[in-house]
Motif scaffolding. Structure first.
Motif, mmCIF file in Angstrom:
data_model
loop_
_atom_site.group_PDB
_atom_site.id
_atom_site.type_symbol
_atom_site.label_atom_id
_atom_site.label_comp_id
_atom_site.label_asym_id
_atom_site.label_seq_id
_atom_site.Cartn_x
_atom_site.Cartn_y
_atom_site.Cartn_z
ATOM 1 N N ILE A 205 0.975 -1.037 -0.200
ATOM 2 C CA ILE A 205 -0.116 0.144 -0.713
ATOM 3 C C ILE A 205 1.261 1.532 0.261
ATOM 4 C CG2 ILE A 205 -1.531 -0.956 1.624
ATOM 5 C CD1 ILE A 205 -1.195 0.432 4.140
ATOM 6 N N ASP A 206 0.441 2.257 -0.683
ATOM 7 C CA ASP A 206 0.774 3.496 -0.498
ATOM 8 C C ASP A 206 0.753 4.580 1.007
ATOM 9 O OD1 ASP A 206 -1.725 4.548 -0.724
ATOM 10 O OD2 ASP A 206 -1.442 5.110 -2.158
ATOM 11 N N LYS A 207 1.745 5.020 0.750
ATOM 12 C CA LYS A 207 2.060 6.789 2.123
ATOM 13 C C LYS A 207 0.189 6.561 2.757
ATOM 14 C CE LYS A 207 6.451 7.673 2.118
ATOM 15 N NZ LYS A 207 7.834 8.616 2.050
ATOM 16 N N ASP A 208 0.018 7.041 1.605
ATOM 17 C CA ASP A 208 -1.459 7.416 1.372
ATOM 18 C C ASP A 208 -2.416 6.595 2.300
ATOM 19 O OD1 ASP A 208 -0.809 10.516 0.501
ATOM 20 O OD2 ASP A 208 -1.588 10.324 -0.746
ATOM 21 N N SER A 209 -2.458 5.784 1.586
ATOM 22 C CA SER A 209 -3.284 4.223 1.894
ATOM 23 C C SER A 209 -3.371 4.138 3.648
ATOM 24 C CB SER A 209 -3.520 3.151 1.174
ATOM 25 O OG SER A 209 -3.703 3.614 -0.245
ATOM 26 N N LYS A 210 -1.350 4.139 3.823
ATOM 27 C CA LYS A 210 -1.103 3.618 5.098
ATOM 28 C C LYS A 210 -1.735 5.089 6.280
ATOM 29 C CE LYS A 210 2.910 4.178 6.605
ATOM 30 N NZ LYS A 210 4.122 4.039 6.103
ATOM 31 N N LYS A 211 -1.481 6.074 6.179
ATOM 32 C CA LYS A 211 -2.234 7.203 6.974
ATOM 33 C C LYS A 211 -3.529 7.572 7.496
ATOM 34 C CE LYS A 211 -1.666 12.434 7.801
ATOM 35 N NZ LYS A 211 -1.902 12.194 8.607
ATOM 36 N N LYS A 212 -4.254 6.661 5.692
ATOM 37 C CA LYS A 212 -5.535 6.392 6.052
ATOM 38 C C LYS A 212 -5.947 5.577 7.220
ATOM 39 C CE LYS A 212 -7.312 8.929 1.513
ATOM 40 N NZ LYS A 212 -7.447 8.564 0.427
ATOM 41 N N ILE A 213 -5.496 4.594 7.099
ATOM 42 C CA ILE A 213 -5.590 3.048 7.635
ATOM 43 C C ILE A 213 -5.211 3.722 9.701
ATOM 44 C CG2 ILE A 213 -5.115 1.094 8.375
ATOM 45 C CD1 ILE A 213 -4.948 0.593 5.537
ATOM 46 N N VAL A 214 -3.963 4.709 9.713
ATOM 47 C CA VAL A 214 -3.805 4.765 11.148
ATOM 48 C C VAL A 214 -4.511 5.900 11.209
ATOM 49 C CG1 VAL A 214 -1.687 5.982 11.348
ATOM 50 C CG2 VAL A 214 -1.276 4.290 10.169
ATOM 51 N N ASP A 215 -5.010 6.026 10.337
ATOM 52 C CA ASP A 215 -5.907 8.112 11.080
ATOM 53 C C ASP A 215 -7.551 7.010 11.269
ATOM 54 O OD1 ASP A 215 -3.925 9.895 10.720
ATOM 55 O OD2 ASP A 215 -5.366 10.611 8.934
ATOM 56 N N LEU A 216 -8.120 5.945 10.171
ATOM 57 C CA LEU A 216 -9.068 5.637 10.901
ATOM 58 C C LEU A 216 -8.646 4.604 11.400
ATOM 59 C CD1 LEU A 216 -12.162 4.563 9.715
ATOM 60 C CD2 LEU A 216 -10.613 2.230 8.696
ATOM 61 N N ILE A 217 -7.850 3.594 13.024
ATOM 62 C CA ILE A 217 -8.156 3.406 13.951
ATOM 63 C C ILE A 217 -7.855 3.768 14.831
ATOM 64 C CG2 ILE A 217 -5.993 2.014 15.413
ATOM 65 C CD1 ILE A 217 -5.200 0.578 12.359
ATOM 66 N N SER A 218 -7.112 5.191 14.510
ATOM 67 C CA SER A 218 -7.086 6.275 15.922
ATOM 68 C C SER A 218 -8.465 6.457 15.706
ATOM 69 C CB SER A 218 -5.863 7.396 15.348
ATOM 70 O OG SER A 218 -4.724 7.131 15.494
ATOM 71 N N SER A 219 -8.799 7.067 15.331
ATOM 72 C CA SER A 219 -10.310 8.033 14.940
ATOM 73 C C SER A 219 -11.529 7.404 15.250
ATOM 74 C CB SER A 219 -10.760 8.655 14.024
ATOM 75 O OG SER A 219 -10.652 7.567 12.404
ATOM 76 N N THR A 220 -10.896 6.001 15.308
ATOM 77 C CA THR A 220 -12.499 5.372 15.889
ATOM 78 C C THR A 220 -12.218 5.574 16.947
ATOM 79 O OG1 THR A 220 -12.140 4.422 14.036
ATOM 80 C CG2 THR A 220 -12.939 2.406 15.488
#
Length: 112
Positions: free
Chosen positions: A15-30
Motif C-alpha cells: 500500500i502507498d503512504k496515503d493509504s497507510k496514513k488513512k488506515i492509521v487515522d481510521l484506527i485512531s479516530s475509531t
C-alpha cells in the motif's frame, strides 16, 4: 470500564503512504470516537511474516497503546475485520504495570 490495550496491526506491504496514513487515522479516530484515547502509535515498518497471509510474505507493522471502554472494543475489531488492507491484527489488555500491594507486618496476631 476503561481498560488499557495494546494493539498490533499488520497492513499489506504494497500500500502507498496515503493509504497507510488513512488506515492509521481510521484506527485512531475509531478509538477516540468510541470514547478512548490513543497513548502511543509506532510504525515498525516492513517486516517478514512468519507465514503467508492473503498471499503476502511481508507486512507493515503498527503498534498502538490506547485506552478504550471495554464495551466499545468490538466496534474497533469490526472495522479492522472489514478493512481489506489490514492483513491481521491482535488486541490484548496491557497489564505491563501491575500494582503490588505493600507487605503487611504481623505482630502478635495483629496487623501493624
Amino acid at each position: 470500564m476503561v481498560k488499557k490495550y495494546e494493539g498490533m496491526f499488520i497492513l499489506k506491504p504494497d500500500i502507498d503512504k496515503d493509504s497507510k496514513k488513512k488506515i492509521v487515522d481510521l484506527i485512531s479516530s475509531t478509538i477516540t470516537k468510541e470514547g478512548g484515547e490513543v497513548k502511543d502509535l509506532n510504525e515498525w515498518g516492513k517486516n517478514r511474516l512468519a507465514y503467508k497471509i492473503k498471499r503476502c510474505n511481508d507486512g507493515l507493522y503498527i503498534l498502538a497503546h490506547f485506552l478504550l471502554p471495554a464495551v466499545n472494543l468490538s466496534k474497533l475489531e469490526k472495522i479492522c475485520n472489514l478493512n481489506e488492507s489490514i492483513l491481521k491484527f491482535m488486541i490484548i489488555v496491557d497489564e505491563a504495570v501491575i500494582a503490588v500491594p505493600a507487605a503487611r507486618e504481623e505482630k502478635d496476631g495483629q496487623l501493624k
